[in-house]
Design a protein around this motif. Structure first.
Motif, PDB file in Angstrom:
ATOM      1  N   VAL A 217      -9.049   7.673  -5.800  1.00  0.00           N
ATOM      2  CA  VAL A 217      -8.493   6.329  -5.889  1.00  0.00           C
ATOM      3  C   VAL A 217      -9.549   5.372  -6.422  1.00  0.00           C
ATOM      4  O   VAL A 217     -10.743   5.654  -6.410  1.00  0.00           O
ATOM      5  CB  VAL A 217      -7.972   5.842  -4.513  1.00  0.00           C
ATOM      6  CG1 VAL A 217      -6.939   6.816  -3.944  1.00  0.00           C
ATOM      7  CG2 VAL A 217      -9.113   5.657  -3.515  1.00  0.00           C
ATOM      8  N   GLY A 218      -9.077   4.226  -6.883  1.00  0.00           N
ATOM      9  CA  GLY A 218      -9.962   3.201  -7.425  1.00  0.00           C
ATOM     10  C   GLY A 218      -9.165   2.277  -8.317  1.00  0.00           C
ATOM     11  O   GLY A 218      -8.019   2.578  -8.684  1.00  0.00           O
ATOM     12  N   THR A 219      -9.756   1.175  -8.683  1.00  0.00           N
ATOM     13  CA  THR A 219      -9.062   0.217  -9.536  1.00  0.00           C
ATOM     14  C   THR A 219      -8.907   0.767 -10.948  1.00  0.00           C
ATOM     15  O   THR A 219      -9.520   1.781 -11.324  1.00  0.00           O
ATOM     16  CB  THR A 219      -9.846  -1.102  -9.610  1.00  0.00           C
ATOM     17  OG1 THR A 219     -11.153  -0.827 -10.125  1.00  0.00           O
ATOM     18  CG2 THR A 219      -9.965  -1.766  -8.245  1.00  0.00           C
ATOM     19  N   ASN A 220      -8.083   0.106 -11.759  1.00  0.00           N
ATOM     20  CA  ASN A 220      -8.002   0.440 -13.173  1.00  0.00           C
ATOM     21  C   ASN A 220      -9.386   0.296 -13.795  1.00  0.00           C
ATOM     22  O   ASN A 220     -10.077  -0.704 -13.575  1.00  0.00           O
ATOM     23  CB  ASN A 220      -7.027  -0.499 -13.885  1.00  0.00           C
ATOM     24  CG  ASN A 220      -5.606  -0.351 -13.373  1.00  0.00           C
ATOM     25  OD1 ASN A 220      -5.232   0.706 -12.890  1.00  0.00           O
ATOM     26  ND2 ASN A 220      -4.824  -1.414 -13.476  1.00  0.00           N
ATOM     27  N   GLY A 221      -9.805   1.315 -14.546  1.00  0.00           N
ATOM     28  CA  GLY A 221     -11.126   1.271 -15.171  1.00  0.00           C
ATOM     29  C   GLY A 221     -12.250   1.752 -14.283  1.00  0.00           C
ATOM     30  O   GLY A 221     -13.423   1.671 -14.676  1.00  0.00           O
TER      31      GLY A 221
ATOM     32  N   GLN B 123     -18.765   4.960 -10.315  1.00  0.00           N
ATOM     33  CA  GLN B 123     -19.584   5.640  -9.314  1.00  0.00           C
ATOM     34  C   GLN B 123     -18.746   5.995  -8.097  1.00  0.00           C
ATOM     35  O   GLN B 123     -17.691   5.394  -7.848  1.00  0.00           O
ATOM     36  CB  GLN B 123     -20.761   4.759  -8.910  1.00  0.00           C
ATOM     37  CG  GLN B 123     -21.744   4.479 -10.040  1.00  0.00           C
ATOM     38  CD  GLN B 123     -22.903   3.619  -9.590  1.00  0.00           C
ATOM     39  OE1 GLN B 123     -22.752   2.419  -9.354  1.00  0.00           O
ATOM     40  NE2 GLN B 123     -24.071   4.227  -9.465  1.00  0.00           N
ATOM     41  N   LEU B 124     -19.215   6.973  -7.343  1.00  0.00           N
ATOM     42  CA  LEU B 124     -18.552   7.372  -6.116  1.00  0.00           C
ATOM     43  C   LEU B 124     -18.999   6.445  -4.995  1.00  0.00           C
ATOM     44  O   LEU B 124     -20.139   6.488  -4.557  1.00  0.00           O
ATOM     45  CB  LEU B 124     -18.888   8.826  -5.775  1.00  0.00           C
ATOM     46  CG  LEU B 124     -18.191   9.405  -4.543  1.00  0.00           C
ATOM     47  CD1 LEU B 124     -16.681   9.453  -4.752  1.00  0.00           C
ATOM     48  CD2 LEU B 124     -18.731  10.800  -4.239  1.00  0.00           C
ATOM     49  N   LEU B 125     -18.061   5.607  -4.538  1.00  0.00           N
ATOM     50  CA  LEU B 125     -18.386   4.637  -3.498  1.00  0.00           C
ATOM     51  C   LEU B 125     -18.318   5.253  -2.116  1.00  0.00           C
ATOM     52  O   LEU B 125     -19.149   4.956  -1.245  1.00  0.00           O
ATOM     53  CB  LEU B 125     -17.416   3.448  -3.597  1.00  0.00           C
ATOM     54  CG  LEU B 125     -17.623   2.295  -2.625  1.00  0.00           C
ATOM     55  CD1 LEU B 125     -18.986   1.644  -2.832  1.00  0.00           C
ATOM     56  CD2 LEU B 125     -16.503   1.267  -2.803  1.00  0.00           C
ATOM     57  N   ALA B 126     -17.327   6.123  -1.896  1.00  0.00           N
ATOM     58  CA  ALA B 126     -17.157   6.763  -0.594  1.00  0.00           C
ATOM     59  C   ALA B 126     -16.309   8.010  -0.775  1.00  0.00           C
ATOM     60  O   ALA B 126     -15.480   8.092  -1.683  1.00  0.00           O
ATOM     61  CB  ALA B 126     -16.492   5.814   0.397  1.00  0.00           C
ATOM     62  N   GLU B 127     -16.515   9.000   0.107  1.00  0.00           N
ATOM     63  CA  GLU B 127     -15.741  10.231   0.055  1.00  0.00           C
ATOM     64  C   GLU B 127     -15.709  10.847   1.442  1.00  0.00           C
ATOM     65  O   GLU B 127     -16.708  10.879   2.149  1.00  0.00           O
ATOM     66  CB  GLU B 127     -16.358  11.199  -0.953  1.00  0.00           C
ATOM     67  CG  GLU B 127     -15.562  12.469  -1.196  1.00  0.00           C
ATOM     68  CD  GLU B 127     -15.941  13.591  -0.251  1.00  0.00           C
ATOM     69  OE1 GLU B 127     -15.059  14.410   0.097  1.00  0.00           O
ATOM     70  OE2 GLU B 127     -17.114  13.644   0.160  1.00  0.00           O
ATOM     71  N   GLY B 128     -14.519  11.327   1.850  1.00  0.00           N
ATOM     72  CA  GLY B 128     -14.384  11.949   3.153  1.00  0.00           C
ATOM     73  C   GLY B 128     -12.955  11.880   3.645  1.00  0.00           C
ATOM     74  O   GLY B 128     -12.032  11.560   2.879  1.00  0.00           O
TER      75      GLY B 128
ATOM     76  N   VAL C 240      -5.314  11.902  -8.940  1.00  0.00           N
ATOM     77  CA  VAL C 240      -5.500  10.465  -9.032  1.00  0.00           C
ATOM     78  C   VAL C 240      -4.212   9.806  -8.582  1.00  0.00           C
ATOM     79  O   VAL C 240      -3.118  10.181  -9.025  1.00  0.00           O
ATOM     80  CB  VAL C 240      -5.837  10.048 -10.482  1.00  0.00           C
ATOM     81  CG1 VAL C 240      -5.788   8.527 -10.624  1.00  0.00           C
ATOM     82  CG2 VAL C 240      -7.203  10.582 -10.885  1.00  0.00           C
ATOM     83  N   LEU C 241      -4.325   8.836  -7.688  1.00  0.00           N
ATOM     84  CA  LEU C 241      -3.149   8.088  -7.270  1.00  0.00           C
ATOM     85  C   LEU C 241      -3.568   6.682  -6.872  1.00  0.00           C
ATOM     86  O   LEU C 241      -4.744   6.413  -6.629  1.00  0.00           O
ATOM     87  CB  LEU C 241      -2.408   8.774  -6.124  1.00  0.00           C
ATOM     88  CG  LEU C 241      -2.999   8.801  -4.724  1.00  0.00           C
ATOM     89  CD1 LEU C 241      -1.927   9.261  -3.729  1.00  0.00           C
ATOM     90  CD2 LEU C 241      -4.193   9.717  -4.610  1.00  0.00           C
TER      91      LEU C 241
ATOM     92  N   ALA D 111     -11.581  10.271  -2.274  1.00  0.00           N
ATOM     93  CA  ALA D 111     -12.782   9.824  -2.980  1.00  0.00           C
ATOM     94  C   ALA D 111     -12.472   8.481  -3.618  1.00  0.00           C
ATOM     95  O   ALA D 111     -11.482   8.345  -4.345  1.00  0.00           O
ATOM     96  CB  ALA D 111     -13.181  10.832  -4.054  1.00  0.00           C
ATOM     97  N   VAL D 112     -13.295   7.479  -3.328  1.00  0.00           N
ATOM     98  CA  VAL D 112     -13.100   6.135  -3.865  1.00  0.00           C
ATOM     99  C   VAL D 112     -14.105   5.912  -4.974  1.00  0.00           C
ATOM    100  O   VAL D 112     -15.326   5.976  -4.748  1.00  0.00           O
ATOM    101  CB  VAL D 112     -13.277   5.063  -2.770  1.00  0.00           C
ATOM    102  CG1 VAL D 112     -13.037   3.668  -3.362  1.00  0.00           C
ATOM    103  CG2 VAL D 112     -12.327   5.314  -1.606  1.00  0.00           C
TER     104      VAL D 112
END
Length: 256
Positions: free
Chosen positions: A35-39, A213-218, A192-193, A207-208
């Motif tokens: 997940v994450g914002t557009n771009g 960059q990978l901000l957080a995962e778990g 991706v959603l 995974a965010v």
């Protein structure tokens, strides 16, 4: 077993760095929501993981061997990819499109290949489209046919880029339940959603991504926190719990 992994992955396109120093693992049994914002770099990450974009730095491994070391057919047997858009450029009936998933195996006309095609269409609820020209289907119906094509190849790892985008709420739930079952049977799935509630409910891990960059995962509960939501999306969420499952719904802007 780790089916797909990247280590210190950086991807540049022209002068833009779209993914930066990102490390991630996709294991058998995972349903990983990206997940994450557009771009944020989500599609770029998936395209690099399947070898459609070269890594500027870092390494991608499939089944613990460098992705580039796999012959194309062997790689296609192990790794399935469902891109955005679900475009079909030929007036093919649904079954013929699904049968394309058996190309790496070369057995679409054998009993084993036909069985794989039928099973993929059955579990994606697309059997009714077997004789229907795919270009005449709705976007959501096409999306399910294209997922059936990937599943017909029986890959050990599957990457899907926004497979829910064209689906109505009922088929979104069916799609997530299907992918959850596939993961529970040992397939490694990364998708991706944008729906954080569905990610929290169905995914084993989230995974965010933020600015490449990978901000957080778990696990979802440890990742979709107020702090991460504000940092990655600029929103505050409301947490709901039903039948022992918690989910987060974006509710308002963090600066509102």
């Amino acid at each position: 077993m780790t089916m797909l992994a990247c280590e210190n992955l950086t991807v540049q396109v022209g002068h833009r760095t779209l993914v930066r120093n990102l490390s991630l693992k996709l294991r058998a049994g995972d349903l990983l929501g990206i997940v994450g914002t557009n771009g944020a770099g989500k599609t770029t990450l998936l395209r690099a993981l399947v070898g459609l974009l070269p890594a500027t730095q870092g390494r991608v491994e499939l089944a613990e061997k460098a992705l580039a070391a796999w012959p194309a057919r062997a790689r296609a047997k192990l790794l399935g990819y469902l891109p955005q858009g679900h475009s079909v450029h030929w007036p093919l009936p649904g079954r013929d499109v699904v049968a394309l998933g058996r190309l790496p195996h070369g057995d679409a006309q054998t009993s084993s290949g036909r069985l794989a095609i039928e099973q993929a269409m059955d579990i994606t609820d697309t059997t009714a489209f077997a004789a229907t020209t795919v270009q005449t289907l709705s976007g959501g119906e096409r999306a399910r046919v294209m997922l059936a094509r990937v599943l017909a190849g029986n890959p050990a790892a599957l990457l899907a880029d926004e497979p829910l985008a064209a689906l109505d709420p009922a088929h979104q739930l069916r799609m997530m339940a299907l992918l959850q079952r596939q993961a529970s049977q040992g397939r490694a799935i990364g998708m991706v959603l944008h729906d954080l509630a569905l990610a929290a409910r169905f995914c084993t891990r989230v995974a965010v991504l933020h600015q490449g960059q990978l901000l957080a995962e778990g696990p979802p509960a440890s990742v979709l926190t107020d702090h991460i939501l504000a940092q990655a999306f600029g929103v505050r969420g409301v947490r709901l719990e039903h039948a022992g499952v918690a989910c987060t719904i974006p509710w308002e802007l963090a600066d509102g």
